[in-house]
Design a protein around this motif. Structure first.
Motif, PDB file in Angstrom:
ATOM      1  N   THR A 130       0.836  -1.240   0.010  1.00  0.00           N
ATOM      2  CA  THR A 130       0.004  -0.144   0.057  1.00  0.00           C
ATOM      3  C   THR A 130       0.963   1.092  -0.019  1.00  0.00           C
ATOM      4  O   THR A 130       1.910   1.543   0.573  1.00  0.00           O
ATOM      5  CB  THR A 130      -1.052   0.115   1.239  1.00  0.00           C
ATOM      6  OG1 THR A 130      -0.143   0.018   2.460  1.00  0.00           O
ATOM      7  CG2 THR A 130      -1.756  -1.234   1.334  1.00  0.00           C
ATOM      8  N   LYS A 131       0.277   2.197  -0.638  1.00  0.00           N
ATOM      9  CA  LYS A 131       0.973   3.681  -0.577  1.00  0.00           C
ATOM     10  C   LYS A 131       0.003   4.425   0.251  1.00  0.00           C
ATOM     11  O   LYS A 131      -1.147   4.743  -0.178  1.00  0.00           O
ATOM     12  CB  LYS A 131       0.922   4.088  -1.908  1.00  0.00           C
ATOM     13  CG  LYS A 131       1.522   5.512  -2.065  1.00  0.00           C
ATOM     14  CD  LYS A 131       1.395   6.068  -3.433  1.00  0.00           C
ATOM     15  CE  LYS A 131       1.980   7.514  -3.439  1.00  0.00           C
ATOM     16  NZ  LYS A 131       2.052   8.038  -4.886  1.00  0.00           N
ATOM     17  N   LYS A 132       0.450   4.744   1.370  1.00  0.00           N
ATOM     18  CA  LYS A 132      -0.616   5.338   2.594  1.00  0.00           C
ATOM     19  C   LYS A 132      -1.947   4.514   2.583  1.00  0.00           C
ATOM     20  O   LYS A 132      -1.680   3.119   3.174  1.00  0.00           O
ATOM     21  CB  LYS A 132      -0.915   6.858   2.243  1.00  0.00           C
ATOM     22  CG  LYS A 132       0.180   7.654   2.191  1.00  0.00           C
ATOM     23  CD  LYS A 132      -0.156   9.206   1.861  1.00  0.00           C
ATOM     24  CE  LYS A 132       0.815   9.992   2.116  1.00  0.00           C
ATOM     25  NZ  LYS A 132       0.611  11.319   1.779  1.00  0.00           N
ATOM     26  N   GLU A 133      -3.020   4.682   2.250  1.00  0.00           N
ATOM     27  CA  GLU A 133      -4.101   3.643   2.394  1.00  0.00           C
ATOM     28  C   GLU A 133      -4.487   3.140   1.000  1.00  0.00           C
ATOM     29  O   GLU A 133      -5.615   2.367   0.891  1.00  0.00           O
ATOM     30  CB  GLU A 133      -5.209   4.128   3.151  1.00  0.00           C
ATOM     31  CG  GLU A 133      -4.809   4.532   4.646  1.00  0.00           C
ATOM     32  CD  GLU A 133      -6.155   4.716   5.612  1.00  0.00           C
ATOM     33  OE1 GLU A 133      -7.365   4.655   5.027  1.00  0.00           O
ATOM     34  OE2 GLU A 133      -5.912   5.178   6.576  1.00  0.00           O
ATOM     35  N   GLU A 134      -3.733   3.518   0.053  1.00  0.00           N
ATOM     36  CA  GLU A 134      -4.146   3.068  -1.472  1.00  0.00           C
ATOM     37  C   GLU A 134      -3.501   1.811  -1.635  1.00  0.00           C
ATOM     38  O   GLU A 134      -2.247   1.624  -1.514  1.00  0.00           O
ATOM     39  CB  GLU A 134      -3.828   4.218  -2.164  1.00  0.00           C
ATOM     40  CG  GLU A 134      -3.966   3.837  -3.633  1.00  0.00           C
ATOM     41  CD  GLU A 134      -3.285   4.632  -4.728  1.00  0.00           C
ATOM     42  OE1 GLU A 134      -3.437   4.315  -6.030  1.00  0.00           O
ATOM     43  OE2 GLU A 134      -3.091   5.722  -4.119  1.00  0.00           O
ATOM     44  N   LEU A 135      -4.236   0.805  -2.054  1.00  0.00           N
ATOM     45  CA  LEU A 135      -3.692  -0.453  -2.346  1.00  0.00           C
ATOM     46  C   LEU A 135      -3.016  -0.478  -3.593  1.00  0.00           C
ATOM     47  O   LEU A 135      -3.848   0.047  -4.591  1.00  0.00           O
ATOM     48  CB  LEU A 135      -4.881  -1.684  -2.290  1.00  0.00           C
ATOM     49  CG  LEU A 135      -4.321  -2.993  -2.720  1.00  0.00           C
ATOM     50  CD1 LEU A 135      -3.356  -3.635  -1.571  1.00  0.00           C
ATOM     51  CD2 LEU A 135      -5.454  -4.060  -2.844  1.00  0.00           C
TER      52      LEU A 135
END
Length: 305
Positions: free
Chosen positions: A268-273
């Motif tokens: 994940t990038k921050k909360e983005e999968l």
């Protein structure tokens, strides 16, 4: 003359008896050794090629068919069987088909060259075959395995950060409440999983290579397989910086995301999968590290600029 023949048979019988006794009493060692060899795809592909090399020679010796007819006859069925994975297990594409189908063709082709009695050409082709085996084992197969186990466009009905898990202290927290860095690798595992053990070693290498506080690792243990006490012992023995261990008591992730193979990674990038990776083995290790280092550095550099 009779005495010599008898002596020869006595020596041969004694040697065979010795070999048979060694084989019987070390049968488990031999089986384990063969199992060890079987774990290497390079050995499997070598055996496939050798089998079709010998099969070509056998068929050619007992028929008057032309070389190309013999090759077609003996490779047609394995190629059809390999191609059937399109319908039964698409995840084996292209490792099983068409990649594995190359080796029956190579073995048969080497058999045809051998019968032509052009030793230099056969020797050159054999050397090329071993070079191809080496490249397959170290570069081609790892790339195939990595890209077939990674899904970069997975759409989830629910964000993984919405779920709650238990800490080592037994406190229930939402995943979102953990330290969310720019890049987070969420690793689902259970104690005793050999591929998971291999991957955690590589993830430590990844951490030591990147050396950034922007990279975080969260390990979530499947509570339906591992007891909480075993989870605590396991976690304490691997308490590295940037490594967070959580316990999935009810096995929520396995149920919600249909996880049927461990380790299972959410990247994940921050909360983005960004993507997921299923499974792990020695062959995909180098390729995994190479790709992940590149991806993480790119994300961190984007944020810094």
């Amino acid at each position: 003359m009779i005495k010599k023949i008898n002596l020869r048979y006595i020596i041969l019988s004694t040697l065979l008896s010795l070999l048979f006794t060694i084989f019987i009493y070390n049968f488990d060692v031999i089986i384990n050794f063969l199992y060890y060899l079987y774990s290497f795809r390079i050995f499997i592909y070598f055996c496939i090629s050798l089998f079709y090399f010998l099969l070509f020679l056998f068929v050619k010796k007992n028929t008057s068919l032309k070389n190309y007819v013999v090759i077609i006859c003996i490779i047609l069925m394995p190629i059809i069987i390999d191609a059937s994975v399109i319908f039964t297990n698409p995840f084996l594409i292209p490792l099983r088909f068409p990649f594995s189908s190359i080796f029956p063709i190579i073995g048969s082709g080497l058999g045809a060259l051998y019968l032509r009695k052009k030793r230099i050409l056969f020797l050159f082709a054999t050397i090329c075959f071993f070079i191809f085996l080496y490249l397959s084992h170290n570069y081609i197969i790892p790339k195939i395995i990595f890209f077939t186990t990674q899904k970069t466009s997975l759409k989830l009905e629910k964000n993984i950060y919405d779920f709650s898990f238990y800490t080592i202290e037994g406190k229930k927290i939402k995943l979102r409440d953990t330290a969310i860095n720019r890049c987070t690798i969420i690793e689902c595992f259970f104690k005793g999983c050999a591929p998971c053990e291999k991957k955690i070693v590589d993830l430590k290498i990844l951490k030591d290579t990147i050396k950034s506080e922007e990279l975080n690792f969260i390990f979530i243990c499947d509570g339906t397989i591992t007891s909480f006490i075993d989870f605590i012992d396991y976690s304490k023995s691997r308490s590295y910086s940037n490594f967070t261990f959580l316990y999935d008591k009810e096995g929520i992730l396995k149920e919600k995301f249909k996880i049927n193979s461990y380790p299972f990674e959410f990247f994940t990038k921050k909360e983005e999968l960004i993507g997921t990776t299923t499974g792990y083995d020695e062959m995909m290790s180098k390729e995994y590290l190479r790709i992940k280092i590149k991806q993480i550095k790119q994300i961190i550099n984007e944020e810094n600029h």
